[in-house]
Scaffold this motif. Structure first.
Motif, PDB file in Angstrom:
ATOM      1  N   ILE A  13       0.836  -1.202   0.000  1.00  0.00           N
ATOM      2  CA  ILE A  13       0.000   0.000   0.000  1.00  0.00           C
ATOM      3  C   ILE A  13       0.870   1.250   0.000  1.00  0.00           C
ATOM      4  O   ILE A  13       0.578   2.232  -0.703  1.00  0.00           O
ATOM      5  CB  ILE A  13      -0.941  -0.009   1.224  1.00  0.00           C
ATOM      6  CG1 ILE A  13      -1.975  -1.138   1.079  1.00  0.00           C
ATOM      7  CG2 ILE A  13      -1.643   1.336   1.388  1.00  0.00           C
ATOM      8  CD1 ILE A  13      -2.856  -1.321   2.284  1.00  0.00           C
ATOM      9  N   LEU A  14       1.946   1.209   0.781  1.00  0.00           N
ATOM     10  CA  LEU A  14       2.868   2.349   0.809  1.00  0.00           C
ATOM     11  C   LEU A  14       3.478   2.595  -0.567  1.00  0.00           C
ATOM     12  O   LEU A  14       3.569   3.743  -1.028  1.00  0.00           O
ATOM     13  CB  LEU A  14       3.967   2.093   1.847  1.00  0.00           C
ATOM     14  CG  LEU A  14       4.962   3.240   2.083  1.00  0.00           C
ATOM     15  CD1 LEU A  14       4.236   4.473   2.611  1.00  0.00           C
ATOM     16  CD2 LEU A  14       6.052   2.799   3.060  1.00  0.00           C
ATOM     17  N   ALA A  15       3.884   1.516  -1.230  1.00  0.00           N
ATOM     18  CA  ALA A  15       4.449   1.653  -2.577  1.00  0.00           C
ATOM     19  C   ALA A  15       3.407   2.179  -3.564  1.00  0.00           C
ATOM     20  O   ALA A  15       3.717   2.993  -4.445  1.00  0.00           O
ATOM     21  CB  ALA A  15       4.988   0.303  -3.051  1.00  0.00           C
ATOM     22  N   LEU A  16       2.148   1.735  -3.404  1.00  0.00           N
ATOM     23  CA  LEU A  16       1.079   2.199  -4.287  1.00  0.00           C
ATOM     24  C   LEU A  16       0.860   3.699  -4.125  1.00  0.00           C
ATOM     25  O   LEU A  16       0.747   4.430  -5.121  1.00  0.00           O
ATOM     26  CB  LEU A  16      -0.210   1.441  -3.980  1.00  0.00           C
ATOM     27  CG  LEU A  16      -1.462   1.894  -4.756  1.00  0.00           C
ATOM     28  CD1 LEU A  16      -1.258   1.674  -6.251  1.00  0.00           C
ATOM     29  CD2 LEU A  16      -2.693   1.136  -4.259  1.00  0.00           C
ATOM     30  N   PHE A  17       0.795   4.162  -2.870  1.00  0.00           N
ATOM     31  CA  PHE A  17       0.604   5.592  -2.624  1.00  0.00           C
ATOM     32  C   PHE A  17       1.778   6.413  -3.160  1.00  0.00           C
ATOM     33  O   PHE A  17       1.585   7.500  -3.698  1.00  0.00           O
ATOM     34  CB  PHE A  17       0.402   5.852  -1.133  1.00  0.00           C
ATOM     35  CG  PHE A  17      -1.014   5.670  -0.685  1.00  0.00           C
ATOM     36  CD1 PHE A  17      -2.004   6.545  -1.110  1.00  0.00           C
ATOM     37  CD2 PHE A  17      -1.373   4.625   0.151  1.00  0.00           C
ATOM     38  CE1 PHE A  17      -3.317   6.383  -0.714  1.00  0.00           C
ATOM     39  CE2 PHE A  17      -2.675   4.449   0.560  1.00  0.00           C
ATOM     40  CZ  PHE A  17      -3.659   5.334   0.129  1.00  0.00           C
ATOM     41  N   ALA A  18       2.993   5.873  -2.982  1.00  0.00           N
ATOM     42  CA  ALA A  18       4.164   6.572  -3.514  1.00  0.00           C
ATOM     43  C   ALA A  18       4.087   6.670  -5.034  1.00  0.00           C
ATOM     44  O   ALA A  18       4.407   7.709  -5.632  1.00  0.00           O
ATOM     45  CB  ALA A  18       5.443   5.856  -3.077  1.00  0.00           C
ATOM     46  N   GLY A  19       3.633   5.582  -5.663  1.00  0.00           N
ATOM     47  CA  GLY A  19       3.486   5.601  -7.116  1.00  0.00           C
ATOM     48  C   GLY A  19       2.407   6.572  -7.578  1.00  0.00           C
ATOM     49  O   GLY A  19       2.587   7.290  -8.560  1.00  0.00           O
ATOM     50  N   LEU A  20       1.280   6.606  -6.846  1.00  0.00           N
ATOM     51  CA  LEU A  20       0.206   7.538  -7.198  1.00  0.00           C
ATOM     52  C   LEU A  20       0.652   8.984  -7.031  1.00  0.00           C
ATOM     53  O   LEU A  20       0.303   9.854  -7.843  1.00  0.00           O
ATOM     54  CB  LEU A  20      -1.024   7.267  -6.328  1.00  0.00           C
ATOM     55  CG  LEU A  20      -1.779   5.965  -6.619  1.00  0.00           C
ATOM     56  CD1 LEU A  20      -2.890   5.754  -5.598  1.00  0.00           C
ATOM     57  CD2 LEU A  20      -2.363   5.984  -8.027  1.00  0.00           C
ATOM     58  N   LEU A  21       1.430   9.248  -5.965  1.00  0.00           N
ATOM     59  CA  LEU A  21       1.942  10.598  -5.752  1.00  0.00           C
ATOM     60  C   LEU A  21       2.891  10.995  -6.879  1.00  0.00           C
ATOM     61  O   LEU A  21       2.817  12.118  -7.405  1.00  0.00           O
ATOM     62  CB  LEU A  21       2.649  10.684  -4.400  1.00  0.00           C
ATOM     63  CG  LEU A  21       3.278  12.038  -4.049  1.00  0.00           C
ATOM     64  CD1 LEU A  21       2.214  13.125  -4.019  1.00  0.00           C
ATOM     65  CD2 LEU A  21       4.009  11.963  -2.716  1.00  0.00           C
ATOM     66  N   ALA A  22       3.783  10.070  -7.251  1.00  0.00           N
ATOM     67  CA  ALA A  22       4.714  10.357  -8.344  1.00  0.00           C
ATOM     68  C   ALA A  22       3.959  10.599  -9.653  1.00  0.00           C
ATOM     69  O   ALA A  22       4.308  11.495 -10.426  1.00  0.00           O
ATOM     70  CB  ALA A  22       5.692   9.197  -8.501  1.00  0.00           C
TER      71      ALA A  22
END
Length: 377
Positions: free
Chosen positions: A127-136
């Motif tokens: 989930i953390l990686a997903l949010f980081a990807g969405l932010l990027a």
């Protein structure tokens, strides 16, 4: 009577110690919903009892009658199943044997918790990686305008503190108690009996802090939602009269009414949205609209200026110029005649858009003087 319990029921030794100490004071657990880490207790004669928590099997609402009868023969009575994860047993006989005497066998009962903990850990990182990807991705598709949106949104420091404090404390408590469970399992898997009790005051204190932060966050979420859905503009004289607070503003026209609205954001120590307009019959005219920012972190002023310029793109044909006393000046005009000007001085950034025939740059002396005065104040 309700009593505060230590964090998560998987913190077995702390829960057992808390229940036994309360029984010694005359408070005995009764089956109840564990809400916000509070459990129900009834008053009785103080005495020494033992409580033991045992992992429940998957989809096991309560122990079967055969196990209850077997445990009763050993001196243990079933009390409750807490959170559909742990069976609670009570023994009033100090001579009765323990429920489990083989640590390795007892550890296998926790295998489901170990698997769930690993899944939760991998899921959290995913989930953390997903949010980081969405932010990027959001930063990429925004074309550099996202920072201006972030600074200009209604997100006061107290609201940010409420969210960060609650989720940060929740994460810390979950990881801390997960480590407690891991340490207990390592002990049992090594063939050593795990402690039946451990200090619980810190765990209870963290549970209370998390409950209070949860209430604070819910209140902040509701208030923030209500406030951010509406904006109140008042004449700038209102803020000076009732709050003794001046509003940074330069009049573009002498004919309109100037109204202002403050904005709270954790990245700015001061922020204003000002509008100069007037109404003639049913027709509404807007002379100018300005956004003033005083950043809490001066090093971000350049980034905000770049992001604001990116919002206007090529529509205003913005060009950079210079003016004494200012760190940066950008001016431009749109096809429809609207003019734009962006100013920066230290930690201040001022974005102005106006519909006027006179060159907006003619007002640079007034804007520079207002920013210098605000800087000294």
């Amino acid at each position: 009577m309700i009593k505060l319990m230590p964090g998560y029921v998987e913190d077995v030794a702390a829960w057992q110690a808390r229940l036994e100490d309360l029984a010694a004071k005359g408070w005995f657990y009764v089956p109840s919903w564990i809400l916000f880490r509070f459990a129900s207790f009834e008053r009785g004669r103080p005495k020494t009892v033992r409580y033991r928590l045992e992992p429940a099997a998957k989809k096991e609402g309560c122990p079967d009658w055969e196990r209850r009868e077997t445990y009763r023969a050993l001196g243990w009575e079933y009390v409750d199943t807490i959170g559909k994860t742990m069976h609670l047993w009570r023994c009033d006989d100090p001579e009765a044997p323990e429920l489990h005497t083989d640590p390795e066998t007892e550890a296998r009962a926790y295998d489901r918790f170990s698997r769930q903990e690993r899944i939760s850990r991998y899921l959290s990182w995913g989930i953390l990686a997903l949010f980081a990807g969405l932010l990027a991705f959001a930063l990429y598709v925004s074309g550099g305008t996202y920072f201006a949106y972030l600074v200009g949104s209604w997100q006061p420091l107290w609201y940010l503190a409420a969210g960060v404090s609650f989720f940060g404390t929740s994460f810390f408590m979950a990881r801390w108690q997960t480590r407690v469970l891991r340490r207990t399992l390592r002990t049992m898997r090594a063939g050593v009996e795990a402690p039946r009790r451990r200090p619980y005051r810190l765990a209870c204190g963290l549970a209370l802090v998390m409950d209070l932060l949860w209430v604070f966050y819910v209140i902040a979420l509701g208030y923030n939602g209500v406030h951010s859905s509406r904006r109140t503009f008042r004449p700038i004289s209102y803020y000076l009269t009732y709050y003794d607070e001046s509003v940074p503003y330069v009049e573009v026209s002498q004919d309109g009414e100037v109204v202002a609205s403050p904005q709270e954001n954790w990245l700015t120590s001061e922020q204003w949205w000002t509008i100069e307009d007037y109404t003639e019959g049913r027709r509404y005219y807007r002379y100018s609209e300005a956004l003033y920012y005083r950043l809490r972190f001066p090093s971000l002023a350049d980034d905000l200026a770049d992001s604001l310029l990116a919002q206007y793109g090529d529509d205003y044909a913005v060009t950079e110029t210079e003016y004494p006393g200012l760190d940066g000046v950008w001016t431009g005009a749109a096809v429809d005649g609207d003019q734009y000007m962006l100013l920066r001085l230290g930690d201040q950034v001022w974005s102005v858009e106006a519909d006027t025939d006179a060159p907006l740059a003619d007002l640079l002396p007034q804007y520079a003087a207002a920013m210098a005065e605000a800087r000294q104040g």
